[in-house]
Design an enzyme around this catalytic site. Structure first.
Site, PDB file in Angstrom:
ATOM      1  N   ARG A  40       0.859  -1.189   0.000  1.00 56.21           N
ATOM      2  CA  ARG A  40       0.000   0.000   0.000  1.00 56.21           C
ATOM      3  C   ARG A  40       0.891   1.233   0.000  1.00 56.21           C
ATOM      4  O   ARG A  40       2.007   1.212   0.517  1.00 56.21           O
ATOM      5  CB  ARG A  40      -0.896   0.020   1.240  1.00 56.21           C
ATOM      6  N   TYR A  54      -0.967  -3.698  -7.043  1.00 57.58           N
ATOM      7  CA  TYR A  54      -0.805  -4.383  -5.754  1.00 57.58           C
ATOM      8  C   TYR A  54      -2.152  -4.445  -5.012  1.00 57.58           C
ATOM      9  O   TYR A  54      -2.880  -3.445  -4.929  1.00 57.58           O
ATOM     10  CB  TYR A  54       0.249  -3.681  -4.874  1.00 57.58           C
ATOM     11  N   LYS A 114      -9.488  -2.352   1.635  1.00 60.60           N
ATOM     12  CA  LYS A 114      -9.170  -1.184   2.464  1.00 60.60           C
ATOM     13  C   LYS A 114      -9.944   0.049   2.000  1.00 60.60           C
ATOM     14  O   LYS A 114     -10.406   0.854   2.814  1.00 60.60           O
ATOM     15  CB  LYS A 114      -7.677  -0.904   2.410  1.00 60.60           C
ATOM     16  N   HIS A 170     -10.741  -2.031  11.577  1.00 56.74           N
ATOM     17  CA  HIS A 170      -9.646  -2.883  11.112  1.00 56.74           C
ATOM     18  C   HIS A 170      -9.446  -3.977  12.159  1.00 56.74           C
ATOM     19  O   HIS A 170      -8.461  -3.963  12.907  1.00 56.74           O
ATOM     20  CB  HIS A 170      -8.396  -1.996  10.964  1.00 56.74           C
ATOM     21  N   CYS A 191       0.877  -7.444  12.494  1.00 54.82           N
ATOM     22  CA  CYS A 191       1.150  -7.717  13.914  1.00 54.82           C
ATOM     23  C   CYS A 191       0.609  -9.095  14.288  1.00 54.82           C
ATOM     24  O   CYS A 191       0.433  -9.396  15.466  1.00 54.82           O
ATOM     25  CB  CYS A 191       0.477  -6.680  14.803  1.00 54.82           C
ATOM     26  N   ASP A 222      -9.394  -9.500   9.210  1.00 54.65           N
ATOM     27  CA  ASP A 222      -8.883  -8.156   8.904  1.00 54.65           C
ATOM     28  C   ASP A 222      -9.889  -7.032   9.158  1.00 54.65           C
ATOM     29  O   ASP A 222      -9.495  -5.974   9.622  1.00 54.65           O
ATOM     30  CB  ASP A 222      -8.425  -8.115   7.439  1.00 54.65           C
ATOM     31  N   ARG A 280       1.969 -12.236  -0.559  1.00 55.48           N
ATOM     32  CA  ARG A 280       0.624 -12.524  -0.051  1.00 55.48           C
ATOM     33  C   ARG A 280       0.035 -13.809  -0.605  1.00 55.48           C
ATOM     34  O   ARG A 280       0.428 -14.280  -1.662  1.00 55.48           O
ATOM     35  CB  ARG A 280      -0.315 -11.373  -0.469  1.00 55.48           C
TER      36      ARG A 280
HETATM   37  C1  OXD Z   1      -2.914  -4.363   5.873  1.00 53.90           C
HETATM   38  C2  OXD Z   1      -3.461  -5.539   5.209  1.00 53.90           C
HETATM   39  O1  OXD Z   1      -1.969  -3.755   5.347  1.00 53.90           O
HETATM   40  O2  OXD Z   1      -4.355  -6.165   5.777  1.00 53.90           O
HETATM   41  O3  OXD Z   1      -3.416  -4.016   6.952  1.00 53.90           O
HETATM   42  O4  OXD Z   1      -3.034  -5.868   4.086  1.00 53.90           O
HETATM   43 MN    MN Z   2      -5.143  -5.123   7.473  1.00 51.82          MN
END
Ligand code: OXD
Ligand code: MN
Length: 595
Positions: free
Chosen positions: A69, A197, A206, A226, A250, A277, A376
């Site tokens: 991102r 991407y 997002k 989130h 994380c 997510d 990913r």
């Molecule tokens: C992020 C994702 O960047 O879930 O938070 O890809």
């Molecule tokens: Mn995320």
């Protein structure tokens, strides 16, 4: 496919601008998806992997300048700058439309424009919101088919209404200087150009499910967060649900799919994943907060995923998966990434498409990695072995606890509980973490990331906190709010807490608190467990003393943090609610009193 004038007119306008050779509607059928996969393989956009070992799995590589991102190039385009706030990049809608129109004009010449009607959440459910993404990328189509609910039923549910999110994506030249991810919340519009991407181009994720949805949530009285959603099933069959917000990378996907330690599994406890997510949350008729995962798949980080860290995710990716920017193992036409196992392939191609020599791999030098650190997998939720049976429940699941977290080497204890919803919202507002590879830019720098939403709030951050505070007044039976930190380190920089499945031990304390079944110590930052109340049975190297260390509140480092929070609040600006300043002042006073 539809007679909806809003849809038809908008697609006409976008096609006039981008000038595709043809327009193809995506109907959600397997036949069409299969034909697109074949086409993508014939052009080299995707590589078909070993169908015996990885049925229906493919590999894709993005451009090397397009792997994450791009927050610096992500804009919220509200008519008034102050409505986007200081934390977001802002551009005036007219300026942005004009700038991007130039980039889009003729960008699909010689290409096909795909029209993807999709739903975030279950079509027809009270949570559902519809979108249409126009894109010239088959990769995007195939990812959206996994990540969202795509098909003609979306158009039927939309009917004649103009209430849908208009997303336009063009690959253009993948020119990073002209890459833009722009949101027009007042127009229900998202424009993305010059990227391929996932986080920039799978517009349902997002862009829609967080940035636009957070804006809609504020307007309509709900929340887009989130957050992962997981259920813990007790031996008596009852399941309690938890939402948790962590900054990118994380370990959200790992927590969402955790395997209970033997201590719990042998007694019959189970953990179920609802989402990894994003959570959309609404107040239910019973006064509780109910959550759905608006997505239909997982766009997870591959490196580090393995049989120990997250066997459920690994098994989810064994079929119907698109891998992006991982190593291509030519020995058996499969994939590999750092942290998958200790056997890197000797005959392999790296994420950039070059021959990869695994013997040159040096952990400290990212440039020697075979897989990009932000590589990913895009995998179907329904292939997840621990998917909750409530995943497709249109009513969602009732939430007992909200958990915030971040990577803090020292300051935050393993877990603490806020003293009220208001104080919990404050705890969310002061979240901080170290940056990771999921976003472009420096790695390892501590930054404040309120509610893990810093890159994802579609309006002013202060207004977003005000919305949190307001929600607290309309949820009669609100979840309790906690903060965890799995990443506390010792003096040598080693993680103290084992993490992964053992995080369930902390979740069990959290749920016991929600049910009023365990006492806690009040400290200046909130309620901290008695060391003996977190079950450490069967944990190697963790003693009661280690637990005490993990639970200490270091007043001096908190007081330092308070200064940093003051600076951050000032940066957020004029719209920080007074309540948050009051909470901050009260925290500082309690810390000073404890010195
Ligand atoms: C992020 C994702 O960047 O879930 O938070 O890809
Ligand atoms: Mn995320």
């Amino acid at each position: 496919m539809t007679k909806n004038k809003f849809v038809i007119n908008w697609i006409d306008d976008m096609a006039k601008m981008t000038q595709p050779d043809k327009i193809v509607w995506i109907d959600g059928s397997e036949e069409q998806a299969e034909a697109l996969r074949a086409e993508a393989c014939s052009t080299g956009e995707m590589i078909k992997l070993n169908q015996e070992l990885l049925p229906n799995c493919y590999l894709h590589r993005t451009a090397v300048n397009d792997v994450a991102r791009v927050e610096g190039r992500t804009f919220i385009c509200t008519s008034k700058k102050e409505d986007a706030g200081n934390i977001n990049n802002w551009m005036a809608p007219s300026e942005c439309y004009a700038k991007l129109t130039k980039l889009y004009t003729g960008s699909m010449k010689g290409r096909t424009m795909y029209v993807i009607p999709y739903s975030m959440s279950i079509v027809g459910s009270p949570f559902a919101k519809y979108g249409i993404e126009l894109t010239d990328s088959i990769y995007v189509v195939l990812n959206m088919l996994i990540m969202t609910r795509v098909g003609t039923d979306v158009l039927e549910a939309l009917g004649e209404s103009g209430d849908f999110i208009k997303g336009l994506h063009a690959r253009a030249d993948i020119d990073e200087e002209n890459r833009y991810i722009c949101h027009f919340p007042e127009d229900n519009t998202i424009w993305s150009v010059n990227s391929g991407y996932g986080g920039n181009v799978l517009l349902g994720k997002k862009c829609f499910a967080l940035r636009i949805a957070s804006y809609l949530g504020r307007k309509e009285g709900w929340m887009a967060e989130h957050m992962l959603i997981l259920g813990i099933e007790y031996p008596d069959g009852e399941t309690k649900y938890v939402c948790a917000a962590f900054p990118s990378a994380c370990g959200k996907t790992n927590l969402a799919m955790l395997i209970p330690p033997e201590l719990y599994s042998k007694k019959g406890y189970k953990v179920w994943c609802v989402g990894d997510d994003i959570a959309w949350l609404r107040v239910g008729e019973d006064g509780r907060l109910w959550a759905v995962n608006p997505e239909n798949g997982f766009f997870g980080v591959a490196p580090g995923t393995n049989e120990n860290s997250n066997p459920n995710a690994l098994h989810t990716t064994m079929k119907d998966t698109i891998f992006t920017n991982v190593v291509h193992n030519l020995e058996n036409n499969t994939v590999w990434w750092e942290g998958l196992d200790k056997n890197p392939p000797h005959n392999a191609i790296d994420w950039k498409g070059n021959v990869w020599d695994c013997t040159k791999y040096d952990k400290k030098d990212k440039s020697t990695c075979g897989a990009h650190p932000n590589s990913r997998f895009t995998a179907k939720a329904t292939n997840c072995p621990c998917l909750s049976k409530e995943f497709n429940n249109p009513a969602g699941v009732p939430i007992s606890a909200i958990v915030f977290g971040g990577r803090r080497a020292k300051t935050a204890p393993l877990v603490y509980q806020s003293t009220s919803w208001q104080n919990g919202a404050f705890v969310g507002s002061i979240m901080a973490s170290e940056t990771t590879a999921a976003a472009a830019g420096a790695v390892g720098v501590v930054r404040r990331d309120p509610m893990a939403m810093r890159p994802f709030v579609g309006y002013d951050m202060g207004d977003y906190w005000a919305h949190w505070l307001k929600m607290g007044t309309v949820i009669p039976n609100a979840p309790k709010i906690f903060h965890v930190n799995w990443f506390r380190t010792d003096d040598n920089g080693n993680f103290i807490w084992p993490g992964f499945g053992d995080n369930m031990r902390v979740l069990m304390w959290i749920l016991a608190r929600c049910e009023g079944k365990v006492n806690a110590n009040i400290t200046p930052i909130g309620y901290v467990p008695n060391a003996e109340d977190i079950n450490i049975e069967g944990l190697d190297g963790i003693t009661l003393d280690t637990m005490k260390e993990l639970l200490t509140v270091d007043v001096d480092s908190w007081l330092e943090d308070v200064q940093n929070i003051k600076e951050f609040y000032a940066q957020v600006g004029d719209r920080v609610p007074q309540t948050m300043y009051d909470e901050l002042a009260a925290l500082e006073a309690r810390l000073n009193a404890a010195k």
